[in-house]
Design a protein around this motif. Sequence first.
Motif, short mmCIF file in Angstrom:
data_model
loop_
_atom_site.label_atom_id
_atom_site.label_comp_id
_atom_site.label_asym_id
_atom_site.label_seq_id
_atom_site.Cartn_x
_atom_site.Cartn_y
_atom_site.Cartn_z
N ARG A 1 0.83 -1.21 0.00
CA ARG A 1 0.00 0.00 0.00
C ARG A 1 0.86 1.26 0.00
O ARG A 1 0.54 2.25 -0.67
N ASP B 1 2.30 1.77 -3.49
CA ASP B 1 1.24 2.27 -4.36
C ASP B 1 1.02 3.76 -4.13
O ASP B 1 0.84 4.54 -5.09
N HIS B 2 1.00 4.14 -2.87
CA HIS B 2 0.79 5.56 -2.54
C HIS B 2 1.87 6.43 -3.15
O HIS B 2 1.57 7.44 -3.82
N ARG C 1 3.97 5.72 -5.58
CA ARG C 1 3.94 5.62 -7.05
C ARG C 1 2.92 6.59 -7.62
O ARG C 1 3.23 7.37 -8.54
N ASP C 2 1.70 6.55 -7.09
CA ASP C 2 0.63 7.38 -7.63
C ASP C 2 0.86 8.87 -7.33
O ASP C 2 0.63 9.73 -8.19
N TRP D 1 9.83 -6.06 -5.32
CA TRP D 1 8.78 -5.24 -5.94
C TRP D 1 9.37 -4.58 -7.20
O TRP D 1 9.45 -3.35 -7.29
N HIS E 1 7.37 -1.68 -9.05
CA HIS E 1 7.36 -0.40 -8.35
C HIS E 1 8.72 0.29 -8.43
O HIS E 1 8.80 1.51 -8.58
#
Length: 851
Positions: free
Chosen positions: A445, A448-449, A451-452, A502, A505
């Motif tokens: 998570r 993802d945070h 990255r976005d 990962w 990522h």
Amino acid sequence: MSGGMMTVRPDPTGDGSVAQLLRIWRERALLTQAQLADRAGISARTIRRLESGEVARPQVTTVRLLATVLGLSAPEEATLVAAVTEDPEAAPPPYPDAGSTPTPEAPRQLPAASPAFTGRASELAGFEHLDDATTVVISAIDGMAGIGKTALAIHAAHRMADRFPDGQLFLDLHGHTDGVPPVDAADALDRLLRTLGVSADQVPEHLDDRAALYRSRLADRQVLLLLDNAASEAQVRPLLPGTPGCLVLVTSRRRLTGLDNTHAVSLDVLTRSDAIALFRRIAGEQRTADAPPDALAEVVELCGRLPLAIRIAAARLRSHPVWTVGHLVQGLANQQHRLSALDVGHRSVTAALDLSVRQLGTDLQLVYRLLGLHPGADFDHDAVAALTAPIAVTADRLIGELLDANLLQELTPRRYRFHDLVRAHAGAQGPPAGADQEGREAIGRLLDHYRDAAAAAMDVAYPTAPPGAAPAARDAESANVWLGTELSNLLAVAQHAARHGWPGHAVHLAVTLHRHLRSQGPLADAEQLYVRALSAARGSGDRSGEAKVLLCLGDIRWPLGRQDSAAECYRLARDLARDLRLSAVEVAALAGLAEVVRARDRPEQAVVLGQEALRIARRTRDRCGEMTVLVGLGWAEMNSGRPTTEHLERALTIARDIGNPHDEVRALRGLGHVHRLKGRREQAADAFEQTLVVARAIRSRSAELGALLGLGIIHRLVGRHEEADRAFERALTLAVELGDVNNQFEVHQAIGRLRLSTGAAHRSLACHRVALDLAVTLGHSADQARAHDGLARAYFALDQLERARQHWQEAADILVRVGINTTDDEETTMPALDAHLRALPARTPPAVSPE
């Protein structure tokens, strides 16, 4: 407790021995054997032997020391001494009846102040001004475990004791004591009332009644009350006096924000100088006198400047006679084992933190562990929310509770960090690197945070399409601020992703951040990231990611001065891009190759590569790629001796259409140099000024460097030497910070020219020597010729004509060898070099000695 408390007799059914008396009075003080030993400065084993009766006749000095620490009244101390000496004359007079109420002396219960107490000057000064005749003064001292709250409170209390002639009370509330439950407020009031002379049968049964009687006893008195180690506001509130004249000092690991009208003191770690002083005092001057200052500084930094950790480290040094401070540093340097190294006897950083964490709720313990998985040094509210998403409590509340427990620190609004030792402790609460399912999901998570969020910020800060085509998640200024603030975290999480499975990522973050890293640096950190990302892409079979990372790696190695490696990265990226039909990558790789060959004095080949890239970019409508290629073509034309504004003006138009200020400054800087080479100095200065304004607005250090370098050159050419010096000084700082070796050469070369202009020929020589070394390291022939030209001019000014001739000749030979007549410097051209050589007097032939 000290003299003045209601004297408590021993159990009449006991034997009145030292063992019995010591155990009774220790339990009354709510101290464990280890705590009593710590406060008395003797071993816990000695306390155990005394209480078990193994030591029947202890030293009287030891007994008196224990009496002081326990705060015994004068009769109680006499009883204890009599039990040791077996001298009835030493015993106190008979105890009064239980129901009587003796007149108490003013209690003096403060524990002895630590002789090693160090620092806290500002906090102590603040206590000196705590004086309000209209109310009870309360000062709440909070801070993490081991920060030195109790030591500060005791030291401050002793300094202020004479202001409170009616007594000083001390009570350990055991809010955070291993194996001892917190003292109930009713029990605390019972002890305080007895100290104030209330007999046992006169102490009310109910809490409120006890509190009322306690306030009555303190009314119109000047008493200092030190409540140590409080658990909560609820525990403390009934113990507060009700009328002015008293001062209450409260220490707690938690922020006691629920207490009204409180002077709050939140302790931070010691300053470095105070930390070193504390270490020296504990370890002893003999052990530290010869220690290098850097080693002392390093050891206290490894301890996080936490007093408890410093005391433990110093004790370890003191207990190992053959160790040096350097040995201690080596033992603490391993972050995975640092906490275990900070454990000696009953003192332990880990144990102190364990206790703080055990007092958290189940959800909060999980949050503490999950935040310990964050790879960065600090983090914002959104990162906390990402890590703790499944917990059915808002991030604000979770953060607030950890802040109140002093397990987390707030750097700026909504930005947080752990103390270094707390971070290590939090990270050790579960499997490493989030190897368990719960930890791995949290890391996922978090990645993802970032990255976005990074993608959204880069779209705004470095747009590749006209306004409106990209999501307007934030304005450019706030996007740049976010990228600057989070850069260290973004690098850390990308590295973590590459190391711990990962790869997607890792590659995505590395490629997304590329333009920012190239603009802001640090280039060495960026290179390390791309090496790991490249390995991750190849390991996962991601050929597209491999091509993109190779391109990024070439762009970073080029300013680092690693031309061969940069060229190889560009070639590999170009070939992969052609296979995969990644036209944008192919365009950028060709543009990168053109830069390398241009720097190697092959501007015509650079033009050919640039034109090939330009055709692809226009065919695929890659305006961002077209803009990059046009800037490169502008520079190649300058190196070819045909400076023109055409390509650079077209690049500037595209940059402004797209709304990309980062490429706008590249085009503006190129235009400035074209104007300079054509002798249009006012236009050049204007272009460089525009570059500087935009560069600083977008916080681009590389663009600021280029602008300052150009402006400095113009200032020198028109005689504004002070302005030139300031510009070059700042430019050199930026070049070094960025690790930009190419521009380090440019600045040293420019400063050398400036020094000669101001008559400092010797200083000019030093600058040009540095520039020559850098040019040789970079393998840039034309730049070597420029440095030789600078050296020749300096030698000429010093009237060392033969040396001047040698360097001008070397510069001319280089230009002939590489087949060019001009350089980036209008002062170093083949015609100019020939003119200098012709102007020198002919060499005088050596005299021939007569035979």
